[in-house]
Write a protein that holds these residues in place. Structure first.
Motif, PDB file in Angstrom:
ATOM      1  N   ILE A   1       1.496   6.472  -6.852  1.00 29.95           N
ATOM      2  CA  ILE A   1       0.359   7.313  -7.243  1.00 29.95           C
ATOM      3  C   ILE A   1       0.722   8.796  -7.098  1.00 29.95           C
ATOM      4  O   ILE A   1       0.445   9.609  -7.983  1.00 29.95           O
ATOM      5  CB  ILE A   1      -0.896   6.942  -6.420  1.00 29.95           C
ATOM      6  CG1 ILE A   1      -1.386   5.540  -6.847  1.00 29.95           C
ATOM      7  CG2 ILE A   1      -2.007   7.969  -6.600  1.00 29.95           C
ATOM      8  CD1 ILE A   1      -2.268   4.849  -5.839  1.00 29.95           C
TER       9      ILE A   1
ATOM     10  N   LYS B   1       0.966  11.744  -9.915  1.00 36.65           N
ATOM     11  CA  LYS B   1       0.290  13.036  -9.836  1.00 36.65           C
ATOM     12  C   LYS B   1       1.262  14.197 -10.011  1.00 36.65           C
ATOM     13  O   LYS B   1       0.883  15.261 -10.484  1.00 36.65           O
ATOM     14  CB  LYS B   1      -0.453  13.156  -8.500  1.00 36.65           C
ATOM     15  CG  LYS B   1      -1.719  12.278  -8.476  1.00 36.65           C
ATOM     16  CD  LYS B   1      -2.406  12.296  -7.125  1.00 36.65           C
ATOM     17  CE  LYS B   1      -3.667  11.435  -7.149  1.00 36.65           C
ATOM     18  NZ  LYS B   1      -4.170  11.160  -5.791  1.00 36.65           N
TER      19      LYS B   1
ATOM     20  N   LYS C   1     -11.325   0.812  -0.783  1.00 33.49           N
ATOM     21  CA  LYS C   1      -9.905   1.006  -0.509  1.00 33.49           C
ATOM     22  C   LYS C   1      -9.210   1.612  -1.731  1.00 33.49           C
ATOM     23  O   LYS C   1      -8.354   2.498  -1.606  1.00 33.49           O
ATOM     24  CB  LYS C   1      -9.271  -0.344  -0.152  1.00 33.49           C
ATOM     25  CG  LYS C   1      -7.954  -0.222   0.541  1.00 33.49           C
ATOM     26  CD  LYS C   1      -7.656  -1.504   1.307  1.00 33.49           C
ATOM     27  CE  LYS C   1      -6.577  -1.254   2.337  1.00 33.49           C
ATOM     28  NZ  LYS C   1      -6.405  -2.392   3.241  1.00 33.49           N
TER      29      LYS C   1
ATOM     30  N   LEU D   1      -7.110   5.157  -1.954  1.00 33.68           N
ATOM     31  CA  LEU D   1      -5.727   5.242  -2.418  1.00 33.68           C
ATOM     32  C   LEU D   1      -5.573   6.122  -3.654  1.00 33.68           C
ATOM     33  O   LEU D   1      -4.603   6.865  -3.775  1.00 33.68           O
ATOM     34  CB  LEU D   1      -5.224   3.842  -2.774  1.00 33.68           C
ATOM     35  CG  LEU D   1      -4.534   3.050  -1.670  1.00 33.68           C
ATOM     36  CD1 LEU D   1      -4.372   1.606  -2.107  1.00 33.68           C
ATOM     37  CD2 LEU D   1      -3.172   3.655  -1.342  1.00 33.68           C
ATOM     38  N   LEU D   2      -6.531   6.014  -4.539  1.00 32.43           N
ATOM     39  CA  LEU D   2      -6.348   6.633  -5.851  1.00 32.43           C
ATOM     40  C   LEU D   2      -6.812   8.079  -5.917  1.00 32.43           C
ATOM     41  O   LEU D   2      -6.387   8.829  -6.777  1.00 32.43           O
ATOM     42  CB  LEU D   2      -7.086   5.811  -6.920  1.00 32.43           C
ATOM     43  CG  LEU D   2      -6.500   4.413  -7.185  1.00 32.43           C
ATOM     44  CD1 LEU D   2      -7.501   3.537  -7.920  1.00 32.43           C
ATOM     45  CD2 LEU D   2      -5.207   4.511  -7.992  1.00 32.43           C
ATOM     46  N   LYS D   3      -7.725   8.448  -5.002  1.00 35.22           N
ATOM     47  CA  LYS D   3      -8.268   9.809  -5.124  1.00 35.22           C
ATOM     48  C   LYS D   3      -7.426  10.854  -4.423  1.00 35.22           C
ATOM     49  O   LYS D   3      -6.725  10.585  -3.490  1.00 35.22           O
ATOM     50  CB  LYS D   3      -9.705   9.830  -4.615  1.00 35.22           C
ATOM     51  CG  LYS D   3     -10.633   9.311  -5.721  1.00 35.22           C
ATOM     52  CD  LYS D   3     -11.988   9.978  -5.700  1.00 35.22           C
ATOM     53  CE  LYS D   3     -12.701   9.666  -7.015  1.00 35.22           C
ATOM     54  NZ  LYS D   3     -14.149   9.663  -6.859  1.00 35.22           N
TER      55      LYS D   3
ATOM     56  N   GLU E   1       0.966   4.086  -2.803  1.00 34.53           N
ATOM     57  CA  GLU E   1       0.706   5.498  -2.495  1.00 34.53           C
ATOM     58  C   GLU E   1       1.815   6.374  -3.073  1.00 34.53           C
ATOM     59  O   GLU E   1       1.560   7.427  -3.657  1.00 34.53           O
ATOM     60  CB  GLU E   1       0.620   5.705  -0.972  1.00 34.53           C
ATOM     61  CG  GLU E   1      -0.751   5.381  -0.434  1.00 34.53           C
ATOM     62  CD  GLU E   1      -0.799   5.385   1.096  1.00 34.53           C
ATOM     63  OE1 GLU E   1       0.232   5.662   1.749  1.00 34.53           O
ATOM     64  OE2 GLU E   1      -1.879   5.085   1.623  1.00 34.53           O
TER      65      GLU E   1
ATOM     66  N   VAL F   1      -3.500   6.336 -13.280  1.00 32.14           N
ATOM     67  CA  VAL F   1      -2.495   6.960 -12.393  1.00 32.14           C
ATOM     68  C   VAL F   1      -1.371   6.017 -11.964  1.00 32.14           C
ATOM     69  O   VAL F   1      -0.246   6.457 -11.767  1.00 32.14           O
ATOM     70  CB  VAL F   1      -3.116   7.626 -11.133  1.00 32.14           C
ATOM     71  CG1 VAL F   1      -3.961   8.811 -11.509  1.00 32.14           C
ATOM     72  CG2 VAL F   1      -3.841   6.668 -10.257  1.00 32.14           C
TER      73      VAL F   1
ATOM     74  N   MET G   1       0.823  -1.214   0.000  1.00 31.90           N
ATOM     75  CA  MET G   1       0.000   0.000   0.000  1.00 31.90           C
ATOM     76  C   MET G   1       0.849   1.252   0.000  1.00 31.90           C
ATOM     77  O   MET G   1       0.551   2.214  -0.698  1.00 31.90           O
ATOM     78  CB  MET G   1      -0.912   0.019   1.220  1.00 31.90           C
ATOM     79  CG  MET G   1      -2.107  -0.867   1.054  1.00 31.90           C
ATOM     80  SD  MET G   1      -3.671  -0.055   1.281  1.00 31.90           S
ATOM     81  CE  MET G   1      -3.513   0.789   2.811  1.00 31.90           C
TER      82      MET G   1
END
Lengths: 146, 415
Positions: A30, A34, B409, B413-415, A27, A77, A23
């Motif tokens: 991602i 961005k 989940k 995580l993605l937003k 993160e 993403v 995770m």
């Protein structure tokens, strides 16, 4: 002076070694996606698109002296984050070194599955395309130096 | 062989069903596997695995050739599977059952063989906007060869076919209608009986792609009056590489062979070849014997389960999944037909299906993302693809909960 390809790869491996969990890695990826500098709108077209079936990737390359500058984007993403890592490693590197780069960091940070052609996200083709640019620009540089 | 009357159906018990499928007890990315991609390919029960294993261990020889006992035994088992499929589809004759590699090959066979004989320049072929590429491309190729025209039944906003336009498309130039029984991408159950009846009023034969229907419902090709019905073994809990083309005897007899080779001939000289009778005319070369036996075992396994109860259970899974998922902010369902199989296709506002699928994978949840080999349908809705969760009777309500939590989940995580 920009660090070499392997130095940057080792840097990324070091950064990822701090994460215990997938995770946290995701993160990070991602966020990287961005914050990836946007590709110029004019290059986000059919000519610069790498068709990956599931997610789309756009790639632009320009020669700056003997070095190749890449910009890229994706509509997904996670794909964009991995593109960010690839751009960080390969952009600004000498064309000749891009051709021969061994991108071991992908495996080391546990993202090998995203580079599998089976994922059909365009990343495997993108790496090929980046190396192809390296090859073509390297040939151009050499022919001009003759 | 098990005759329909002899089959003792066991009561539907999900715990017992799950023990029949060894793979459901494994893990993916360190998490218990939640397999929600049965529309792409379903998992295999032990009965299938054991039947194929046993065949290779003790029963293998080439079929329809040897005079020795082992070959005879393999041939008997092979032909018994053909009769099992015949009963499964309620076909009138066992020679109307042709073994092919899968739905794709079955459609290609008809497009090539029926198409060569009956389709001419200026003729029309009707497909629907819900089709998988495998029920579009073979017809497009036929149209290119013959100078024929492909006509498409449009899809309504809810994922159902526009039957009014279909009625208008039927005319004397149409040589065949090819539609799916259930849409792989959206789960829409098409009114195939009506589609066939309307085509027959114009004397037009109909091919039904039953790849998504056969795992979920009982199919009766005589009641439907289908001219051709195709499905794949691997989607009905059988092995990959084997599939079925059912064709009415009268069509199969009129159609030329698809491929040349051994088995499909009755006599060969260098001047002339006489073709073998049905079904062998369409089965050139050594067939996938183990696949045929595995498929037979899969169908017998299905016949042993109360399919009424299966349909009811899958419908409850569908309703539960739809209800639970609809509570997520920004979810958009693609395909809301009144009659639906246990398939939920959706998008989350602002998120790419690939990203959602990648996160679910890490959570041990297998879903399909992308265009589902139905790009014209995705274009129809103006989307790059969807996340598709497709359920089989071995899935549970707990697995739906895992999916819903996984999607939440992914959003975090993605937003």
């Amino acid at each position: 002076m920009k660090p070499g390809i392997d130095a940057i790869q080792d840097e990324i491996i070091e950064e990822f070694s701090m994460f215990d969990e997938w995770m946290e890695k995701y993160e990070y990826i991602i966020d990287m996606g961005k914050s990836l500098p946007a590709i110029a709108a004019e290059y986000k077209d059919e000519d610069h698109e790498i068709k990956g079936c599931q997610s789309k990737v756009w790639l632009h390359a320009a020669l700056n002296g003997e070095r190749v500058e890449f910009t890229a984007d994706s509509d997904a993403v996670i794909t964009k984050g991995i593109i960010g890592l690839l751009v960080r490693v390969l952009s600004g590197q000498p064309a000749s070194e891009i051709v021969n780069a061994n991108l071991y960091f992908i495996d080391k940070i546990g993202l090998k599955e995203h580079l599998s052609p089976n994922r059909s996200n365009g990343l495997a083709s993108m790496v090929k395309q980046m190396k192809m640019y390296g090859y073509v620009f390297d040939g151009k540089i050499k022919s001009e130096n003759v | 062989m098990i005759e329909p009357a002899e089959i003792v159906k066991r009561a539907f018990d999900i715990r017992q069903i799950r023990t029949d499928f060894p793979i459901l007890n494994t893990t993916m990315n360190g998490k218990p596997l939640v397999f929600l991609d049965s529309a792409a390919s379903s998992q295999k029960p032990l009965a299938v695995i054991d039947a194929m294993d046993e065949y290779y261990k003790t029963g293998h020889a080439n079929v329809h050739r040897g005079v020795y006992q082992l070959s005879q035994k393999a041939t008997d088992q092979f032909e018994q599977s053909r009769r099992t499929v015949q009963h499964f589809l309620n076909a009138e004759h066992d020679h109307e059952i042709i073994f092919v590699r899968g739905t794709t090959e079955g459609i290609n066979l008809v497009a090539s063989s029926y198409g060569d004989k009956f389709v001419r320049k200026g003729d029309e072929i009707i497909v629907s906007g819900l089709e998988h590429h495998s029920n579009i491309v073979p017809w497009l190729m036929l149209c290119e060869r013959k100078g024929a025209v492909l006509k498409v039944i449009p899809v309504l906003d809810n994922g159902e076919l526009d039957m009014n336009v279909y009625a208008q498309l039927l005319n004397e130039k149409v040589q065949i209608v090819a539609v799916n029984h259930i849409s792989n991408a959206l789960g829409t159950i098409n009114p195939v009986e009506k589609i066939i009846g309307m085509a027959h009023e114009h004397g037009i034969p109909v091919l039904i792609d039953g790849a998504q229907a056969t795992p979920h419902m009982e199919v009766d090709v005589q009641a439907l009056d289908a001219d051709f019905y195709v499905f794949s073994g691997h989607k009905v809990f059988g092995p990959t590489g084997i599939g079925i083309l059912y064709g009415k005897e009268k069509w199969l007899n009129e159609m030329p062979p698809y491929q040349g080779g051994g088995e499909m001939i009755s006599r060969v000289s260098f001047e002339k070849t006489t073709y073998n009778e049905l079904p062998f005319k369409f089965e050139a070369g050594t067939p996938d014997i183990a696949g045929v036996i595995g498929l037979g075992a899969a169908i017998e396994y299905l016949q042993g389960i109360d399919m009424e109860a299966v349909r009811d259970y899958e419908h409850q899974l569908l309703i539960y999944a739809t209800e639970q998922l609809s509570q997520i902010d920004g979810i958009r369902f693609i395909g809301t037909a009144a009659e639906k199989a246990s398939v939920v296709s959706f998008l989350i506002d602002g998120l790419h299906p690939y990203d959602v699928g990648a996160i679910l994978d890490k959570l041990g949840i297998a879903v399909r993302t992308g265009h589902h080999c139905a790009q014209p349908l995705m274009d129809r809705f103006g989307i790059p693809g969807t996340v598709r969760a497709s359920m089989a009777f071995y899935n549970t309500f707990e697995e739906i909960n895992a999916l819903v939590n996984g999607v939440k989940k992914a959003i975090d995580l993605l937003k």
